[in-house]
Design an enzyme around this catalytic site. Structure first.
Site, PDB file in Angstrom:
ATOM      1  N   ARG A  34       7.899  14.951 -44.687  1.00  0.00           N
ATOM      2  CA  ARG A  34       7.476  15.522 -43.403  1.00  0.00           C
ATOM      3  C   ARG A  34       7.041  14.445 -42.426  1.00  0.00           C
ATOM      4  NH1 ARG A  34       3.127  19.068 -46.595  1.00  0.00           N
ATOM      5  NH2 ARG A  34       4.735  18.788 -48.172  1.00  0.00           N
ATOM      6  N   LYS A  41       3.876   9.619 -58.544  1.00  0.00           N
ATOM      7  CA  LYS A  41       4.399  10.738 -59.341  1.00  0.00           C
ATOM      8  C   LYS A  41       4.312  10.399 -60.830  1.00  0.00           C
ATOM      9  CE  LYS A  41       7.869  12.525 -56.101  1.00  0.00           C
ATOM     10  NZ  LYS A  41       7.306  13.881 -55.962  1.00  0.00           N
TER      11      LYS A  41
HETATM   12  N1  BES Z   1      10.686  14.717 -52.715  1.00  0.00           N
HETATM   13  C1  BES Z   1       9.576  15.518 -53.082  1.00  0.00           C
HETATM   14  C2  BES Z   1       9.960  16.985 -53.316  1.00  0.00           C
HETATM   15  C3  BES Z   1      10.825  17.268 -54.519  1.00  0.00           C
HETATM   16  C4  BES Z   1      10.260  17.666 -55.702  1.00  0.00           C
HETATM   17  C5  BES Z   1      12.195  17.214 -54.423  1.00  0.00           C
HETATM   18  C6  BES Z   1      11.062  17.962 -56.786  1.00  0.00           C
HETATM   19  C7  BES Z   1      13.007  17.509 -55.508  1.00  0.00           C
HETATM   20  C8  BES Z   1      12.435  17.894 -56.690  1.00  0.00           C
HETATM   21  C9  BES Z   1       8.531  15.486 -51.978  1.00  0.00           C
HETATM   22  O1  BES Z   1       8.435  14.298 -51.277  1.00  0.00           O
HETATM   23  C10 BES Z   1       7.211  15.708 -52.639  1.00  0.00           C
HETATM   24  O2  BES Z   1       6.806  14.858 -53.377  1.00  0.00           O
HETATM   25  N2  BES Z   1       6.597  16.837 -52.351  1.00  0.00           N
HETATM   26  C11 BES Z   1       5.345  17.162 -52.935  1.00  0.00           C
HETATM   27  C12 BES Z   1       4.451  17.703 -51.854  1.00  0.00           C
HETATM   28  C13 BES Z   1       3.010  17.830 -52.265  1.00  0.00           C
HETATM   29  C14 BES Z   1       2.397  16.454 -52.429  1.00  0.00           C
HETATM   30  C15 BES Z   1       2.274  18.613 -51.215  1.00  0.00           C
HETATM   31  C16 BES Z   1       5.599  18.230 -53.997  1.00  0.00           C
HETATM   32  O3  BES Z   1       6.432  19.099 -53.808  1.00  0.00           O
HETATM   33  O4  BES Z   1       4.966  18.141 -55.047  1.00  0.00           O
HETATM   34 MN    MN Z   2       7.149  12.930 -52.217  1.00  0.00          MN
END
Ligand code: BES
Ligand code: MN
Ligand code: ZN
Length: 504
Positions: A364, A290
């Site tokens: 997931r 990230k």
């Molecule tokens: N934990 C994150 C989702 C999240 C984002 C929670 C912002 C709280 C605030 C999750 O694991 C994630 O990284 N999701 C990705 C999915 C994508 C790679 C398809 C996302 O939402 O960007």
């Molecule tokens: Mn994630």
């Protein structure tokens, strides 16, 4: 659960409203109606200040409105607030009750009050589900939850003082004292549960690890006779075939854990309700790293797990007469030489293979195996709770959780529970057209795909939830606050608790 606040119903108080020494008195006033006897007394003791305010049009008693009244030697309360309780003949909606509960809470907590009395007039409710009991439940939750302070790791000097200590409520109601008391108590216990979830959420990632969640679940189980807890480590998960869950923690020095809690409030053979939480104690994204801004907030990626651990304590405290299983799938998502890479293929406990195209779609992956694991309990329903996608914030913002389900009845029950407990969700479709976004050339299913991020994430989960009525709550927007109020919100403990209460 910590008991910070004494909150009680005391119908006798109407007689000694101005004779009891307190820091704050909150007086509810209805729109366009004569003052009730409590408000009348306060009006007299303050030289007619309530009637004057109303006459001048400064206070219309609209729902959510508040006003401050000057006190004097004869009032015994240090401060007096008026709160609007709306038109008594029109009937109050669920949102109206939320607003009243919020004003009560704000008046009790804005100044450094430690003791308070809340006096409420008789009210008419719009629907059968809304009663004075519901209102007291909402007030119980709101006040208890607002009295929360995070003091786990602050040093003594910086320790915030939790001012509010004792609140009594008196209400003009036709409902029995037993019912009213039950509403208030239920609400307060839910509030205490929210605070449990907030504490877990707020702890830093270096403290709140998968092992910490396991220890915390175990000690909760030790406090309640009907609650037990079993923890599976990596070796045991490997044996069960949970390679998909395990793949997420590959890059981490912290051991992944599967926590399985059991609440036996019902009969021995009764099939349980199951709740399953995402417990990523820190989500760096893994190799699909990230970007740095706000990455610290990824310590909140275990809020689904926190809501499960907290709700198990709420149901234990309320002694609900049903059986409930609470499962937490916990890992830390880190990059590293052993970390899972984009393109890696893993086998799930269900036998289906997954191509991991993005290691940041890790929630997931841990949930897939947890959803297969709960099959052994033959659950009546399974609700998973996860901070799963940033996309749900684009769709619904920070006030509403996303709900997706393979069963419309279950979905409706959860939406209703959210309305009742002031913890709202909104349903998004889980239609087949979205499923093909997850096609993979190299495995049965890819872990990302398509543009509807929240829905395709749920589609992925649905492949592992085919054997029971299942719903998924995406709480990425609702489980924590951003900015100055940064911290866990305690959601969706109210929704989950209410759903289980309604099932009892
Ligand atoms: N934990 C994150 C989702 C999240 C984002 C929670 C912002 C709280 C605030 C999750 O694991 C994630 O990284 N999701 C990705 C999915 C994508 C790679 C398809 C996302 O939402 O960007
Ligand atoms: Mn994630
Ligand atoms: Zn995540």
């Amino acid at each position: 659960m910590k008991k910070r606040l004494t909150l009680s119903l005391n119908q006798e108080l109407s007689k000694k409203l101005l004779k009891t020494k307190i820091d704050v008195l909150v007086v509810g006033v209805s729109e366009g109606r004569t003052l009730n006897s409590a408000a009348e007394k306060v009006d007299k003791a303050t030289q007619g200040s309530i009637k004057k305010l109303i006459k001048r049009g400064e206070f219309e008693s609209k729902v959510g409105q508040t006003a401050y009244i000057a006190t004097n030697d004869g009032t015994s309360a240090e401060r007096i607030f008026l709160i609007g309780c709306g038109k008594p003949m029109k009937g109050l909606s669920s949102e109206d009750l939320d607003k009243i509960a919020m004003s009560v809470t704000t008046c009790l907590t804005t100044k450094k009050s430690s003791t308070g009395i809340v006096s409420l007039p008789s009210m008419k409710h719009e629907s059968k589900e809304n009663t004075d009991e519901t209102l007291l439940q909402k007030i119980g939750t709101a006040v208890e939850s607002k009295a929360y302070t995070y003091d786990a790791k602050l040093n003594k000097k910086n320790k915030k003082i939790n001012y509010l200590k004792k609140v009594s409520i008196v209400i003009d109601s036709r409902q029995s004292v037993a019912k009213l008391r039950k509403g208030l108590k239920t609400g307060q216990v839910i509030g205490q549960g929210m605070n449990v979830a907030k504490d877990l959420a707020n702890l830093p990632g270096n403290v709140c690890t998968p092992s910490y969640l396991a220890t915390s679940s175990r000690s909760a189980a030790n406090k309640y006779q009907k609650l037990s807890c079993r923890v599976y480590g990596e070796k045991e998960m490997k044996k069960m075939g949970m390679d998909c869950l395990l793949s997420v923690g590959n890059g981490s020095a912290q051991e992944s854990k599967l926590i399985s809690m059991n609440y036996q409030g019902g009969k021995k053979g009764d099939k349980p309700y199951a709740i399953v939480g995402k417990g990523i104690t820190f989500d760096t994204g893994g190799i699909s790293l990230k970007p740095p801004p706000t990455m610290d907030e990824m310590k909140f990626d275990m809020c689904g797990a926190a809501s499960v651990i907290a709700t198990m304590q709420v149901v234990s405290e309320l002694k609900l007469p049903i059986n409930i299983v609470g499962v937490v799938a916990s890992a830390e998502n880190m990059p590293g030489s052993k970390a899972t890479k984009p393109g890696d293929v893993v086998r799930t406990m269900s036998g289906k293979t997954v191509e991991i195209l993005n290691t940041d779609a890790e929630g997931r992956l841990v949930l897939a195996d947890a959803l297969t694991y709960v099959e052994r309990f033959e659950p009546r329903s399974v609700v998973d709770i996860a901070t799963l996608t940033g996309a749900v914030i684009m769709a619904l913002g920070y006030s509403t959780s996303g709900l997706m389900s393979n069963n419309d009845k279950l979905a409706e029950e959860l939406l209703e529970a959210g309305r009742k407990a002031s913890d709202r969700a909104w349903q998004l479709p889980l239609w087949d057209v979205y499923q093909k976004d997850l096609d993979s050339n190299f495995a049965d299913i890819a872990n990302i795909g398509g543009r509807a991020g929240t829905i395709t994430a749920a589609c992925f989960l649905s492949r592992f939830a085919e054997k029971y009525p299942w719903a998924h709550l995406d709480v990425a927007g609702t489980a924590s606050y951003k900015g100055a109020a940064k911290g866990g919100s305690g959601r969706p403990v109210p929704l989950l608790s209410q759903y289980l209460i309604d099932k009892s």
